[in-house]
Design an enzyme around this catalytic site. Structure first.
Site, mmCIF file in Angstrom:
data_model
loop_
_atom_site.group_PDB
_atom_site.id
_atom_site.type_symbol
_atom_site.label_atom_id
_atom_site.label_comp_id
_atom_site.label_asym_id
_atom_site.label_seq_id
_atom_site.Cartn_x
_atom_site.Cartn_y
_atom_site.Cartn_z
ATOM 1 N N ASP A 156 108.968 8.060 -14.779
ATOM 2 C CA ASP A 156 109.330 6.870 -15.522
ATOM 3 C C ASP A 156 109.008 7.049 -17.000
ATOM 4 O OD1 ASP A 156 109.970 5.799 -13.073
ATOM 5 O OD2 ASP A 156 108.122 4.637 -12.898
ATOM 6 N N LYS A 157 109.673 6.262 -17.831
ATOM 7 C CA LYS A 157 109.472 6.350 -19.276
ATOM 8 C C LYS A 157 108.014 6.154 -19.651
ATOM 9 C CE LYS A 157 111.342 4.483 -23.608
ATOM 10 N NZ LYS A 157 112.299 3.511 -24.217
#
Length: 240
Positions: free
Chosen positions: A103-104
Site C-alpha cells: 500500500d502507498k
C-alpha cells in the site's frame, strides 16, 4: 535478438535513441562495425562494443527496495510517484515492475524485477509464499486474538483467510497500542489491515520484513535499493 533491442536493454536508450550510436559507427559486433539496428546478435556468443567498451548483457534484473511511504507500487500512476521512478533511467528501460503491491502508506521489502515467471510463482496462491510484517496496532492485541488469527480470520466481506502467525512484541497500556509481527501465506488486497479490522482494531503502521526466503536488508534506507546478491538469487531458484 535485434541489436537495437540488445542496446536498449543494456541502458543505451530507446530503440530509436540507439540509432544515433549505430549511425555514428560507435557500435561493433565483434570486430565488425554494426550497420543496422535490425542485425541479430546472440548475447551469450557475440561481444558487442559501444565506443570501444564491451557491453555486458543481463536479461533480467532483480532489485530489493526498501519502499518508503507515499510511493505507489506500480509501473505508472497519474497522481503519485511510483517505485519504478525511484530507479535509475537505464534500469527503467528493461521493463521492471514490482512483485505484488505494498500500500502507498506501507513501508518495507519490495522485489522489483522484469522476470515474469519469478513474479508469477511468488504471487501464486498455490505457492503459499510467506510474507512477514511488523505493525503498530491501535488497541491492545490479546492472546485470544492470537488464537483467532491462528484459526484463520474471516474478513468482513466473508473471505476466510488462511491461518496466520501473530506475535505480540510489546503492549503499551498507556498509549493503547501494540507492536506485533504477523506472517500470512496469501496476499489479498489490504489483507493485514482488513484482518485487524475484522477484530475491531486498526493498523496505524505497517512494514514488510520478508517475502518467501527474501529478508529486508535493514542497511537500505527508505527509498534505497540494491541488486540481489548471488546468495539471495539462489534462494529464489525454486520459484524460477
Amino acid at each position: 535478438m535485434r541489436l537495437d533491442k540488445f542496446l536498449a536493454h543494456t541502458g543505451f536508450g530507446t530503440r530509436k535513441g540507439v540509432k544515433g550510436l549505430i549511425k555514428g559507427k560507435q557500435v561493433m559486433i565483434g570486430d565488425t562495425i554494426a550497420k543496422d539496428g535490425k542485425q541479430q546478435v546472440k548475447p551469450d556468443v557475440d561481444t558487442v562494443y559501444v565506443r570501444g567498451e564491451a557491453v555486458k548483457y543481463q536479461e533480467f534484473i532483480y532489485l530489493m527496495m526498501h519502499k518508503p511511504q507515499g510511493v505507489v507500487s506500480a509501473t505508472i500512476d497519474n497522481v503519485s510517484q511510483t517505485v519504478i521512478e525511484l530507479l535509475q533511467p537505464e534500469e527503467q528501460l528493461v521493463g521492471p515492475f514490482p512483485v505484488g503491491r505494498l500500500d502507498k502508506d506501507t513501508e518495507g521489502l519490495l522485489l522489483i524485477t522484469n522476470d515474469g515467471t519469478l513474479a508469477h510463482n511468488l504471487l501464486s496462491p498455490k505457492k503459499h509464499v510467506d510474507k512477514c510484517y511488523q505493525a503498530t496496532i491501535s488497541g491492545i492485541v490479546t492472546k485470544e486474538q492470537q488464537d483467532r488469527f491462528k484459526m484463520g480470520i474471516i474478513l468482513k466481506d466473508g473471505f476466510n483467510c488462511q491461518p496466520a502467525e501473530l506475535e505480540i512484541i510489546e503492549v503499551d497500556d498507556a498509549q493503547q497500542q501494540s507492536e506485533i509481527k504477523i506472517t500470512i501465506h496469501e496476499g489479498k488486497f489490504h489483507q493485514v489491515k482488513r484482518m485487524f479490522e475484522a477484530v475491531e482494531q486498526k493498523v496505524i503502521y505497517l512494514k514488510r520484513l520478508s517475502m518467501g526466503p527474501l529478508k529486508l536488508d535493514e542497511q537500505l534506507a527508505l527509498g534505497e535499493y540494491r541488486p540481489l546478491t548471488e546468495a539471495e538469487l539462489e534462494l529464489l531458484t525454486e520459484y524460477k
